[in-house]
Every structure is written in structure tokens, then in C-alpha cells.
Design a protein around this motif. Structure first.
Motif, PDB file in Angstrom:
ATOM      1  N   ASP A  18      -1.528 -34.319  -9.479  1.00 50.51           N
ATOM      2  CA  ASP A  18      -2.656 -33.559 -10.044  1.00 50.51           C
ATOM      3  C   ASP A  18      -3.770 -33.263  -9.048  1.00 50.51           C
ATOM      4  N   TYR A  19      -3.382 -33.029  -7.797  1.00 52.12           N
ATOM      5  CA  TYR A  19      -4.352 -32.646  -6.773  1.00 52.12           C
ATOM      6  C   TYR A  19      -3.837 -31.394  -6.065  1.00 52.12           C
ATOM      7  N   PHE A  26       0.641 -33.063  -4.625  1.00 50.31           N
ATOM      8  CA  PHE A  26       0.172 -32.816  -3.264  1.00 50.31           C
ATOM      9  C   PHE A  26       0.918 -33.722  -2.304  1.00 50.31           C
ATOM     10  N   ARG A  27       1.549 -33.134  -1.280  1.00 48.71           N
ATOM     11  CA  ARG A  27       2.291 -33.893  -0.273  1.00 48.71           C
ATOM     12  C   ARG A  27       1.364 -34.152   0.904  1.00 48.71           C
ATOM     13  N   ASP A  28       0.872 -35.366   0.979  1.00 48.21           N
ATOM     14  CA  ASP A  28      -0.143 -35.764   1.958  1.00 48.21           C
ATOM     15  C   ASP A  28       0.517 -36.352   3.201  1.00 48.21           C
ATOM     16  N   ILE A  29       0.496 -35.599   4.301  1.00 52.69           N
ATOM     17  CA  ILE A  29       1.144 -36.069   5.527  1.00 52.69           C
ATOM     18  C   ILE A  29       0.248 -36.974   6.364  1.00 52.69           C
ATOM     19  N   THR A  30      -0.977 -37.236   5.913  1.00 58.26           N
ATOM     20  CA  THR A  30      -1.828 -38.114   6.725  1.00 58.26           C
ATOM     21  C   THR A  30      -1.220 -39.503   6.865  1.00 58.26           C
ATOM     22  N   ALA A 179      11.220 -30.621  -3.963  1.00 58.69           N
ATOM     23  CA  ALA A 179      11.340 -29.663  -5.072  1.00 58.69           C
ATOM     24  C   ALA A 179       9.999 -29.536  -5.786  1.00 58.69           C
ATOM     25  N   GLY A 180       9.812 -28.416  -6.424  1.00 62.08           N
ATOM     26  CA  GLY A 180       8.620 -28.211  -7.230  1.00 62.08           C
ATOM     27  C   GLY A 180       7.441 -27.696  -6.430  1.00 62.08           C
ATOM     28  N   HIS A 181       6.267 -27.859  -6.998  1.00 62.23           N
ATOM     29  CA  HIS A 181       5.029 -27.319  -6.432  1.00 62.23           C
ATOM     30  C   HIS A 181       4.304 -28.383  -5.689  1.00 62.23           C
TER      31      HIS A 181
END
Length: 181
Positions: A18-19, A26-30, A179-181
């Protein structure tokens, strides 16, 4: 790249539900960047197809593309070109409007950052709808760069960005997909 490596890299990426809005993962690569082994492996995999070939510049899209692109440029002994949001660069710039999911924005780079005919690889952390990457490719091509490829750690293929770049005759290298958003 092996399925094992993709799974290993995926495990180093944090997912935030939900971000920036409800329904988005949200895929956070940090977290990948903070893991020295995962960061090194990701950069090595992005560089691998061009190791030993002539790449003049690596263009990184603000902001995480600066981190990854700088590391890729270093490994390839290439120059680095920042592609930034409008108004952030101090010298004379060239500008390109690009589509966002809900609107439009502009990006720019220094007018003298890439010479006509130079071979450039575009780098960012993630490709989703592809609007920003498409704008960056157009910006680079408008000043005469030869965009050899676009590289991303993460692909969200359901959103179509990689396909959009391939339709522009830009080879796309991604290390893993969600997959997905």
C-alpha cells in the motif's frame, strides 16, 4: 542469469504494501543496496553482457539509477550521465517531457553530457510502465546517442514498460521480475 541468483536477489528486496497508495506493492531496493553481496552480484550481472565491449557512457535515471548506474559505469570504465528532474542541473540542459501513470513530468541532462554517436547504456532500479525510461531514451537519442540497451534490477512485466522499450528497438536487461503492480 540463474533462477537461483534471481531468487537470491529477490530475497534482498523489501516489499512494502500500500505504498505510495492502496493496492500497490512497492519494491524497495534500498535493502539490496545495503547488502554488500547482493549489491555486488546485481551490478556484476547488469555489467556482464557489456564487459570488454566499448560503452562510452552509462546514463542513470534519478535517483536510484544514479547509485546503480555509477557502479555499472565504474565497472565498464565508462563515463556517467545523470538524467534528472527538471531544474536540478546547473549547466545548459536539454529537456524531454515524459508520461507518468497519472500525468506528465520533464527530465533533463546537460547538453554536453553525451556526444553524437556515443554508445550509451541506460540504467535504473526498476521498470514499471516505462514512461520515464521511454522519455530518457528519447532524450538521449535526440542529442545523437546510440542507446545500446536499458538495464534494470527489477521488472514489473504486467505494466508493460520493458515491452515499450523493446518496441523502440532498445534491448532490455532485467535481473528479476515481480508479478502485479
Amino acid at each position: 542469469m540463474t533462477d537461483f541468483l534471481a531468487a537470491d536477489l529477490a530475497a534482498s528486496i523489501r516489499t512494502i504494501a500500500d505504498y505510495p497508495k492502496p493496492g500497490i506493492l512497492f519494491r524497495d531496493i534500498t535493502t539490496l543496496l545495503g547488502d554488500a553481496r547482493a549489491f555486488r552480484r546485481a551490478v556484476d550481472e547488469l555489467v556482464q553482457p557489456w564487459a570488454g565491449s566499448k560503452v562510452d557512457k552509462v546514463a542513470g535515471i534519478e535517483a536510484r539509477g544514479f547509485i546503480i548506474g555509477g557502479a555499472v559505469a565504474h565497472q565498464l570504465s565508462a563515463g556517467f550521465v545523470p538524467i534528472r528532474k527538471k531544474g536540478k542541473l546547473p549547466h545548459q540542459t536539454v529537456r524531454m517531457a515524459y508520461a507518468l501513470e497519472y500525468g506528465q513530468d520533464e527530465m533533463e541532462m546537460h547538453v554536453d553530457a553525451v556526444a553524437a554517436g556515443e554508445r550509451v547504456i541506460l540504467v535504473d532500479d526498476l521498470i514499471a510502465t516505462g514512461g520515464t525510461a521511454e522519455g530518457a531514451v528519447k532524450l538521449l537519442r535526440n542529442i545523437g546517442a546510440r542507446v545500446e540497451a536499458a538495464c534494470f534490477i527489477v521488472d514489473l512485466p504486467d505494466l508493460g514498460g520493458s515491452d515499450k522499450l523493446r518496441a523502440m528497438d532498445v534491448p532490455v536487461r532485467t535481473l528479476l521480475s515481480f508479478a502485479g503492480h
